[in-house]
Design a protein around this motif. Structure first.
Motif, short mmCIF file in Angstrom:
data_model
loop_
_atom_site.label_atom_id
_atom_site.label_comp_id
_atom_site.label_asym_id
_atom_site.label_seq_id
_atom_site.Cartn_x
_atom_site.Cartn_y
_atom_site.Cartn_z
N SER A 15 0.87 -1.19 0.00
CA SER A 15 0.00 0.00 0.00
C SER A 15 0.90 1.23 0.00
CB SER A 15 -0.92 -0.01 1.22
OG SER A 15 -1.75 -1.14 1.21
N TRP A 16 0.83 2.03 -1.08
CA TRP A 16 1.76 3.14 -1.32
C TRP A 16 1.05 4.46 -1.10
CZ3 TRP A 16 1.97 5.96 -6.37
CH2 TRP A 16 3.04 6.85 -6.43
N ARG A 17 1.77 5.38 -0.45
CA ARG A 17 1.27 6.74 -0.28
C ARG A 17 2.29 7.68 -0.93
NH1 ARG A 17 -2.56 8.08 3.55
NH2 ARG A 17 -1.97 6.34 4.91
N ARG A 25 -2.67 3.62 -1.93
CA ARG A 25 -2.92 3.04 -3.26
C ARG A 25 -2.26 1.68 -3.34
NH1 ARG A 25 -1.30 5.97 -9.01
NH2 ARG A 25 -1.81 4.20 -10.40
N GLU A 26 -3.02 0.67 -3.78
CA GLU A 26 -2.47 -0.67 -3.91
C GLU A 26 -1.42 -0.72 -5.03
OE1 GLU A 26 -4.17 -1.91 -0.76
OE2 GLU A 26 -3.11 -3.38 -1.97
N VAL A 27 -0.27 -1.34 -4.74
CA VAL A 27 0.81 -1.46 -5.72
C VAL A 27 1.41 -2.86 -5.64
CG1 VAL A 27 1.40 1.00 -5.69
CG2 VAL A 27 2.51 -0.56 -4.08
N ASP A 40 1.94 -0.28 -10.82
CA ASP A 40 0.48 -0.32 -10.84
C ASP A 40 0.04 -1.76 -11.14
OD1 ASP A 40 -2.24 -0.14 -11.48
OD2 ASP A 40 -2.03 1.91 -12.22
#
Length: 340
Positions: A15-17, A25-27, A40
């Motif tokens: 999970s990236w911020r 955001r899921e990565v 992505d």
């Protein structure tokens, strides 16, 4: 740094911020040579590249681990809860740091030691860890595929699965009652020495359990015994260890096993007696399902000497169940499943 390429196929969800006030955001997090790549998951487009030597864990020892691309002033963070990826980041960071830490002869000596350590880890730790990981994360559909691959190998020695519709309809009626929703039972014409549970809640019995028995109770008890004696995660792990590292990587990356990945596993399975649960657990489960234990016990030892606790503890020793497991018509159809 060629030893670090051993980790380059390792991927995990994260999970990236992008900024401190941005939403998570899921990565997909992957380890490159001295880099951590965030992509992505929808189109594999790289979103960010971090230098592994500069990456720091903001919450050491905690899970999920929170990483940033630098000790100070870093806006980005990523959360990772996959223990294999956390370990890999730590190992690769150690290898990169050792590679760059020293100079001259001392630097060369330490670099060699670091490379040897990574190689030892790759040889001794990583392959088994990846196989275990592949078995652990396999979703139900992939677990069923593993079971079907083993069943296909069993067919080479025990004959093709019996497919008479009337008999299979009886099995489809019995399976949820005996084994739970989603369970599937198949019959092979050759003897299997009892019932076998395969990955994906797939069960196999030999037609010998049906042909000579006076009723369905023995086969039904063998199926319940197979369910209690083996857990699906353990079955997947044994199967994936047979398939090997390459098949495990393919299962994780492409979602399916290579052709013939389970070749020979069926014969290995048949060389071992079916595992049996504790007598007390089996008797309790049979009582719950209205199945007498003595037919099962006599199928293992007709004399009864080695299975006396099952015979004496039979919940229906003095009186039969209130209703039969199958009607006469259903039992006849099941016995003829391999006919024609």
């Amino acid at each position: 740094m060629t030893a670090l390429t051993k980790f380059q196929r390792l991927e995990a969800q994260g999970s990236w911020r992008a900024t401190p006030d941005a939403p998570l955001r899921e990565v997909i997090v992957s380890v490159g040579e001295a880099t951590l790549v965030l992509s992505d998951p929808k189109n594999d487009r790289p979103l960010s590249h971090w230098s592994l030597p500069a990456v720091v864990q903001l919450n050491p020892g905690a899970v999920p681990a929170i990483y940033a691309p630098g000790a100070e002033g870093a806006d980005e963070t990523v959360e990772i809860d996959d223990p294999l990826m956390i370990e890999a980041i730590s190992r690769v960071q150690g290898a990169v740091a050792s590679h760059r830490a020293h100079s001259g002869r001392l630097r060369s000596a330490l670099m060699v030691l670091a490379i040897l350590a990574v190689l030892a880890g790759a040889v001794l730790w990583l392959p088994n860890a990846l196989v275990v990981h592949a078995a652990r994360i396999a979703p139900p559909a992939q677990a069923r595929d593993i079971g079907m691959a083993i069943l296909a190998d069993l067919e080479t020695s025990a004959g093709a699965v019996c497919t008479r519709d009337s008999g299979q309809a009886v099995l489809d009626y019995l399976a949820p009652q005996l084994l739970g929703p989603g369970a599937v039972v198949r019959v092979l014409p050759g003897p299997l020495g009892g019932a076998r549970r395969l990955p994906g809640d797939l069960y196999v019995v030999g037609s010998d359990l049906l042909r000579a028995a006076p009723g369905p109770e023995s086969a039904a008890a063998h199926l319940v015994s197979a369910r209690l004696a083996a857990e699906d995660p353990n079955l997947r792990l044994v199967a994936m260890r047979h398939a090997g590292l390459g098949a495990s990587l393919r299962l994780m990356t492409l979602g399916h096993l290579p052709r013939n990945a389970m070749a020979g596993f069926g014969n290995t399975l048949l060389l071992q007696p079916p595992p049996r649960p504790a007598d007390a657990d089996l008797l309790a489960s049979l009582a719950e399902r209205g199945i007498p234990a003595e037919p099962y016990a006599r199928s293992i030892d007709p004399t009864g000497q080695t299975v006396l606790p099952l015979i004496e503890g039979d919940p229906f020793r003095k009186a039969p169940p209130s209703r039969p497991l199958l009607t006469d018509e259903q039992w006849l159809a099941l016995q003829q499943i391999c006919a024609g």
